[in-house]
Scaffold this active site. Sequence first.
Site, short mmCIF file in Angstrom:
data_model
loop_
_atom_site.label_atom_id
_atom_site.label_comp_id
_atom_site.label_asym_id
_atom_site.label_seq_id
_atom_site.Cartn_x
_atom_site.Cartn_y
_atom_site.Cartn_z
N THR A 1 5.83 -0.02 2.37
CA THR A 1 5.30 -0.93 3.40
C THR A 1 4.54 -0.12 4.44
O THR A 1 4.20 1.04 4.19
CB THR A 1 6.43 -1.80 4.00
OG1 THR A 1 5.85 -2.78 4.88
CG2 THR A 1 7.45 -0.99 4.79
N ASN A 2 4.25 -0.71 5.59
CA ASN A 2 3.48 0.00 6.63
C ASN A 2 3.99 -0.42 8.00
O ASN A 2 4.91 -1.21 8.12
CB ASN A 2 1.99 -0.31 6.45
CG ASN A 2 1.73 -1.79 6.52
OD1 ASN A 2 1.88 -2.41 7.56
ND2 ASN A 2 1.36 -2.38 5.38
#
Length: 401
Positions: A211-212
């Site tokens: 993810t980020n």
Amino acid sequence: MTDPIKGKHILLGVTGSIAAYKAADLAGKLMQAGAVVDTILTKDAAEFVTPLTFRSLTHRPVITNLFDVDSELAIEHVGLALRADIVLIAPATANVLAKLAFGIADDALTTTILATRAPILVAPAMDAHMYDHPTVQANLHTLRSRGVTIIGPAAGRLASGLVGMGRMVEPLTLVEYVRWNLGKHGDLHGKKVVISAGGTEEPLDPVRMLTNRSSGKQGYAVAEAARDRGAAVTLVTAPTALPDPIGVNVVHVMTAQQMHEAVVNAVHGVDVVVMAAAVADYRPASAADQKMKKGPSDSMSIDLVKNPDIIGSVNGPFIKVGFAAETQDLIANAKSKVISKNLHLIAANDVTATDAGFGVDTNRVILIDRAGRIEELPLLSKYEIGHRILDRVVALLKPGA
Ligand code: C5P
């Protein structure tokens, strides 16, 4: 165009429920948002919280009694009713709901409400058994059928010790309802807008993912700003810690592929698409069914495959706005994305700044259009940034733009 609350006259009616103490917080929040708040307290409300509290918070006279000769507002309650852009009764007791349903006007609040033609929002607060009572339900039904907006009540622990329906909806949420209602006939009235937000999550196995750092705040703020200008908004969001905005159709997704599918389904017949999501460019080629175990080797590699470019792949007679979160060559990278993704406008931000970009409530963006024109916006709240982007969208929607 900015916050629709700014400069509006809000008539706040406070009635005799223990939740009246929260109405003081509500009055303060409406004031901070730039409203002119006139408060009417019923006699019972004044037992819970004093007129002075509201007078101090709103910097305006407070009405408690129609016949109070010392109150400059008392004699002109009809003027107050006519001047109101919106009426919010919070908390609203079973008693005031009954009076409103039957047109009883026996005090300053109910008299003023009969005289107003402004939209009326009501936030009931009472004991769960009272709320469940068929009489209260019938009165709510009557009010709803006459166009009154009933907000809540929420479920939870009540002052009586019971747990159930009856808590007043929280002040911040009530402020959102006021914004939404005041903005209904704004410059995006009748327009449909799709917005993406959040950072996608690409599973590796049942417990791990790629993810980020996107918080979703900017996308949610654009959704709220579009709602507050009268648009019908669909927000397609990857997981975030944020509550669903009220008055917005929220579609929850996890991965880029799910977001792609949801956006493709949502864009039919829309006027505007704003993609603020931070979408994973690649995802693991396959996600393991069971948790992956540590092996004997000191290294491992994960095969990644490319995700669809969501904004690049949806095309139609709508305005397309993208975001470019960059750590270097901001303008050059953003300009090339306007072309490669076929955008009308891009909002570029340098995500290495501590006061802008991921996680914080403020942002500093540069707007670049198809002609390469650059507009540098100052540091603003993400909600305000949302409005600045939508100002440009409104201009692009005009025939001949
Ligand atoms: O290419 P990059 O990710 O920097 O582009 C950013 C813009 O493109 C954002 O508006 C983002 O929401 C959108 N995007 C997308 N689908 C992807 C990657 C990015 O819609 N797979």
